[in-house]
Scaffold this active site. Sequence first.
Site, PDB file in Angstrom:
ATOM      1  N   VAL A 169     -26.220  77.893 -21.796  1.00 67.29           N
ATOM      2  CA  VAL A 169     -25.880  77.369 -20.465  1.00 67.29           C
ATOM      3  C   VAL A 169     -25.758  78.527 -19.469  1.00 67.29           C
ATOM      4  O   VAL A 169     -25.310  78.335 -18.347  1.00 67.29           O
ATOM      5  CB  VAL A 169     -24.549  76.571 -20.544  1.00 67.29           C
ATOM      6  CG1 VAL A 169     -24.725  75.329 -21.404  1.00 67.29           C
ATOM      7  CG2 VAL A 169     -23.400  77.423 -21.081  1.00 67.29           C
ATOM      8  N   HIS A 228     -28.450  71.858 -22.938  1.00 66.79           N
ATOM      9  CA  HIS A 228     -27.002  71.596 -22.859  1.00 66.79           C
ATOM     10  C   HIS A 228     -26.449  71.820 -21.457  1.00 66.79           C
ATOM     11  O   HIS A 228     -25.249  72.017 -21.284  1.00 66.79           O
ATOM     12  CB  HIS A 228     -26.243  72.489 -23.859  1.00 66.79           C
ATOM     13  CG  HIS A 228     -26.541  72.165 -25.287  1.00 66.79           C
ATOM     14  ND1 HIS A 228     -26.449  73.102 -26.291  1.00 66.79           N
ATOM     15  CD2 HIS A 228     -26.960  71.010 -25.881  1.00 66.79           C
ATOM     16  CE1 HIS A 228     -26.790  72.533 -27.450  1.00 66.79           C
ATOM     17  NE2 HIS A 228     -27.103  71.267 -27.231  1.00 66.79           N
ATOM     18  N   CYS A 281     -14.473  66.232  -6.133  1.00 66.79           N
ATOM     19  CA  CYS A 281     -15.754  65.851  -5.550  1.00 66.79           C
ATOM     20  C   CYS A 281     -15.568  65.572  -4.045  1.00 66.79           C
ATOM     21  O   CYS A 281     -14.695  64.771  -3.680  1.00 66.79           O
ATOM     22  CB  CYS A 281     -16.274  64.595  -6.256  1.00 66.79           C
ATOM     23  SG  CYS A 281     -17.738  63.899  -5.485  1.00 66.79           S
TER      24      CYS A 281
HETATM   25  C1  BV8 Z   1     -24.576  64.187 -29.367  1.00 67.44           C
HETATM   26  C2  BV8 Z   1     -22.558  73.290 -23.937  1.00 67.44           C
HETATM   27  C3  BV8 Z   1     -24.587  61.814 -29.375  1.00 67.44           C
HETATM   28  C4  BV8 Z   1     -21.077  73.393 -23.721  1.00 67.44           C
HETATM   29  C5  BV8 Z   1     -22.864  72.883 -26.339  1.00 67.44           C
HETATM   30  C6  BV8 Z   1     -18.839  63.992 -34.272  1.00 67.44           C
HETATM   31  C7  BV8 Z   1     -18.573  63.489 -33.010  1.00 67.44           C
HETATM   32  C8  BV8 Z   1     -19.483  63.605 -31.959  1.00 67.44           C
HETATM   33  C9  BV8 Z   1     -20.688  64.262 -32.175  1.00 67.44           C
HETATM   34  C10 BV8 Z   1     -20.924  64.774 -33.418  1.00 67.44           C
HETATM   35  C11 BV8 Z   1     -20.036  64.641 -34.475  1.00 67.44           C
HETATM   36  N1  BV8 Z   1     -20.571  65.241 -35.581  1.00 67.44           N
HETATM   37  C12 BV8 Z   1     -21.772  65.752 -35.247  1.00 67.44           C
HETATM   38  C13 BV8 Z   1     -21.990  65.465 -33.961  1.00 67.44           C
HETATM   39  C14 BV8 Z   1     -23.122  65.837 -33.179  1.00 67.44           C
HETATM   40  C15 BV8 Z   1     -22.735  67.114 -32.433  1.00 67.44           C
HETATM   41  C16 BV8 Z   1     -22.977  68.270 -33.392  1.00 67.44           C
HETATM   42  O1  BV8 Z   1     -24.113  68.612 -33.620  1.00 67.44           O
HETATM   43  N2  BV8 Z   1     -21.902  68.853 -33.923  1.00 67.44           N
HETATM   44  C17 BV8 Z   1     -22.104  69.915 -34.905  1.00 67.44           C
HETATM   45  C18 BV8 Z   1     -21.293  71.129 -34.546  1.00 67.44           C
HETATM   46  C19 BV8 Z   1     -21.789  69.356 -36.285  1.00 67.44           C
HETATM   47  N3  BV8 Z   1     -23.624  67.168 -31.307  1.00 67.44           N
HETATM   48  C20 BV8 Z   1     -23.236  66.617 -30.153  1.00 67.44           C
HETATM   49  O2  BV8 Z   1     -22.136  66.176 -29.923  1.00 67.44           O
HETATM   50  C21 BV8 Z   1     -24.343  66.556 -29.097  1.00 67.44           C
HETATM   51  N4  BV8 Z   1     -24.397  65.229 -28.566  1.00 67.44           N
HETATM   52  O3  BV8 Z   1     -24.756  64.223 -30.549  1.00 67.44           O
HETATM   53  O4  BV8 Z   1     -24.481  63.024 -28.658  1.00 67.44           O
HETATM   54  C22 BV8 Z   1     -24.657  60.772 -28.350  1.00 67.44           C
HETATM   55  C23 BV8 Z   1     -25.865  60.085 -28.163  1.00 67.44           C
HETATM   56  C24 BV8 Z   1     -25.908  59.079 -27.215  1.00 67.44           C
HETATM   57  C25 BV8 Z   1     -24.779  58.790 -26.436  1.00 67.44           C
HETATM   58  C26 BV8 Z   1     -23.603  59.523 -26.593  1.00 67.44           C
HETATM   59  C27 BV8 Z   1     -23.531  60.524 -27.554  1.00 67.44           C
HETATM   60  C28 BV8 Z   1     -24.041  67.485 -27.947  1.00 67.44           C
HETATM   61  C29 BV8 Z   1     -23.970  68.911 -28.435  1.00 67.44           C
HETATM   62  C30 BV8 Z   1     -23.866  69.845 -27.218  1.00 67.44           C
HETATM   63  C31 BV8 Z   1     -22.592  70.650 -27.290  1.00 67.44           C
HETATM   64  N5  BV8 Z   1     -22.588  71.628 -26.183  1.00 67.44           N
HETATM   65  N6  BV8 Z   1     -22.886  73.736 -25.295  1.00 67.44           N
HETATM   66  C32 BV8 Z   1     -20.619  74.810 -23.622  1.00 67.44           C
HETATM   67  O5  BV8 Z   1     -21.412  75.748 -23.843  1.00 67.44           O
HETATM   68  O6  BV8 Z   1     -19.439  74.983 -23.261  1.00 67.44           O
HETATM   69  S1  BV8 Z   1     -23.311  73.432 -27.865  1.00 67.44           S
HETATM   70  C33 BV8 Z   1     -22.971  75.085 -28.066  1.00 67.44           C
HETATM   71  O7  BV8 Z   1     -23.373  75.386 -29.405  1.00 67.44           O
HETATM   72  C34 BV8 Z   1     -23.746  76.065 -27.215  1.00 67.44           C
HETATM   73  O8  BV8 Z   1     -24.663  75.476 -26.332  1.00 67.44           O
HETATM   74  C35 BV8 Z   1     -24.522  76.856 -28.253  1.00 67.44           C
HETATM   75  O9  BV8 Z   1     -25.732  77.311 -27.808  1.00 67.44           O
HETATM   76  C36 BV8 Z   1     -24.709  75.787 -29.245  1.00 67.44           C
HETATM   77  C37 BV8 Z   1     -25.258  76.087 -30.581  1.00 67.44           C
HETATM   78  O10 BV8 Z   1     -24.739  77.260 -31.031  1.00 67.44           O
HETATM   79  P1  BV8 Z   1     -25.767  78.506 -31.147  1.00 67.44           P
HETATM   80  O11 BV8 Z   1     -26.497  78.632 -29.868  1.00 67.44           O
HETATM   81  O12 BV8 Z   1     -26.559  78.347 -32.374  1.00 67.44           O
HETATM   82  O13 BV8 Z   1     -24.749  79.672 -31.220  1.00 67.44           O
HETATM   83  P2  BV8 Z   1     -23.917  80.113 -32.495  1.00 67.44           P
HETATM   84  O14 BV8 Z   1     -22.819  80.975 -31.984  1.00 67.44           O
HETATM   85  O15 BV8 Z   1     -23.606  78.936 -33.353  1.00 67.44           O
HETATM   86  O16 BV8 Z   1     -24.963  80.993 -33.326  1.00 67.44           O
HETATM   87  C38 BV8 Z   1     -25.477  82.176 -32.766  1.00 67.44           C
HETATM   88  C39 BV8 Z   1     -26.579  82.640 -33.700  1.00 67.44           C
HETATM   89  O17 BV8 Z   1     -27.152  83.828 -33.145  1.00 67.44           O
HETATM   90  C40 BV8 Z   1     -26.093  83.017 -35.103  1.00 67.44           C
HETATM   91  O18 BV8 Z   1     -26.973  82.441 -36.061  1.00 67.44           O
HETATM   92  C41 BV8 Z   1     -26.232  84.554 -35.136  1.00 67.44           C
HETATM   93  O19 BV8 Z   1     -26.606  85.024 -36.412  1.00 67.44           O
HETATM   94  C42 BV8 Z   1     -27.341  84.776 -34.157  1.00 67.44           C
HETATM   95  N7  BV8 Z   1     -27.331  86.087 -33.483  1.00 67.44           N
HETATM   96  C43 BV8 Z   1     -26.270  86.887 -33.217  1.00 67.44           C
HETATM   97  N8  BV8 Z   1     -26.706  87.994 -32.562  1.00 67.44           N
HETATM   98  C44 BV8 Z   1     -28.061  87.869 -32.426  1.00 67.44           C
HETATM   99  C45 BV8 Z   1     -28.459  86.655 -33.004  1.00 67.44           C
HETATM  100  N9  BV8 Z   1     -29.737  86.245 -33.034  1.00 67.44           N
HETATM  101  C46 BV8 Z   1     -30.661  87.055 -32.477  1.00 67.44           C
HETATM  102  N10 BV8 Z   1     -30.349  88.247 -31.895  1.00 67.44           N
HETATM  103  C47 BV8 Z   1     -29.072  88.675 -31.858  1.00 67.44           C
HETATM  104  N11 BV8 Z   1     -28.774  89.863 -31.284  1.00 67.44           N
END
Ligand code: BV8
Length: 225
Positions: free
Chosen positions: A85, A101, A128
């Site tokens: 984001v 997102h 708003c």
């Molecule tokens: C949805 C914005 C359905 C906000 C983000 C129970 C209840 C409700 C939903 C769920 C549930 N169980 C599961 C779900 C689905 C849920 C989900 O997936 N949960 C997971 C955690 C189990 N998903 C949702 O809720 C989504 N919506 O399902 O809606 C629906 C449908 C219809 C109607 C209504 C509802 C919405 C998900 C969006 C959440 N918002 N961000 C904010 O930023 O404040 S997500 C957030 O995590 C960030 O955007 C981030 O980008 C994203 C994913 O994380 P990563 O980007 O992968 O980052 P992370 O830190 O995890 O990893 C970093 C990686 O980089 C590592 O692997 C590391 O090794 C690597 N790295 C480190 N350094 C480097 C590198 N790589 C390369 N180079 C480097 N130098």
Amino acid sequence: MLTGAGVSAESGVPTFREAQTGLWEQYDPMDLATPEAFARDPELVWRWYRWRRDLVAGAEPNAGHRALAELQSLVPRLTLVTQNVDGMHQRAGSSDVIEFHGNLFSNRCSAEARIVNAADDDDGVPSCPDCGGYLRPGVVWFGEAIPEEALHASFAAAADCDVFLSVGTSSLVYPAAGLADVAREAGAVTIEVNPSPTSQSESYTASLRGNSGMVLPQLVESLAH
Ligand code: BV8
């Protein structure tokens, strides 16, 4: 292609799961990035987002972001879907970025659910100018639907690509993490760029183990010559 927080790590923007330092250490982003947290304590959620806005505003795109912007002119078609984001891809020169997102710097009216580019004051919860409802950051929280257009465009591109590149994501958050499966099922070669293995590494055609700021410029260099 899909990027995650790892692509911004070398810009000094901590990844989503390590983002919490100082005051925010006691909070889990998974708890704060939810409609429930905003309903419970909108001021706290706004403080967190303002802290992140300042962090990102003080950071610069890195060589990985710049390489992806260059890649756009080296291949016939590139669809860049980001979970981030932070707007860093656009600042590095990438165009037509799909913000899966949302964007940290946009505000949305929590009552009218539309983007309201009102300048929000320095503290408290902005309201708003139209309806007086609370403004909220224009991001997608856990439990919220991905914006329709972003969802469809991303899955259509994944289903119609020759190569799917995943950079800097733990592949834990859905539906974003499902894009790689769609590409794979459509016969694409899938490549993961990440210094560490992820939950999906085994399913990738190839995993390039390294920091994106190092790997992506080399990838682009090899394509350019
Ligand atoms: C949805 C914005 C359905 C906000 C983000 C129970 C209840 C409700 C939903 C769920 C549930 N169980 C599961 C779900 C689905 C849920 C989900 O997936 N949960 C997971 C955690 C189990 N998903 C949702 O809720 C989504 N919506 O399902 O809606 C629906 C449908 C219809 C109607 C209504 C509802 C919405 C998900 C969006 C959440 N918002 N961000 C904010 O930023 O404040 S997500 C957030 O995590 C960030 O955007 C981030 O980008 C994203 C994913 O994380 P990563 O980007 O992968 O980052 P992370 O830190 O995890 O990893 C970093 C990686 O980089 C590592 O692997 C590391 O090794 C690597 N790295 C480190 N350094 C480097 C590198 N790589 C390369 N180079 C480097 N130098």
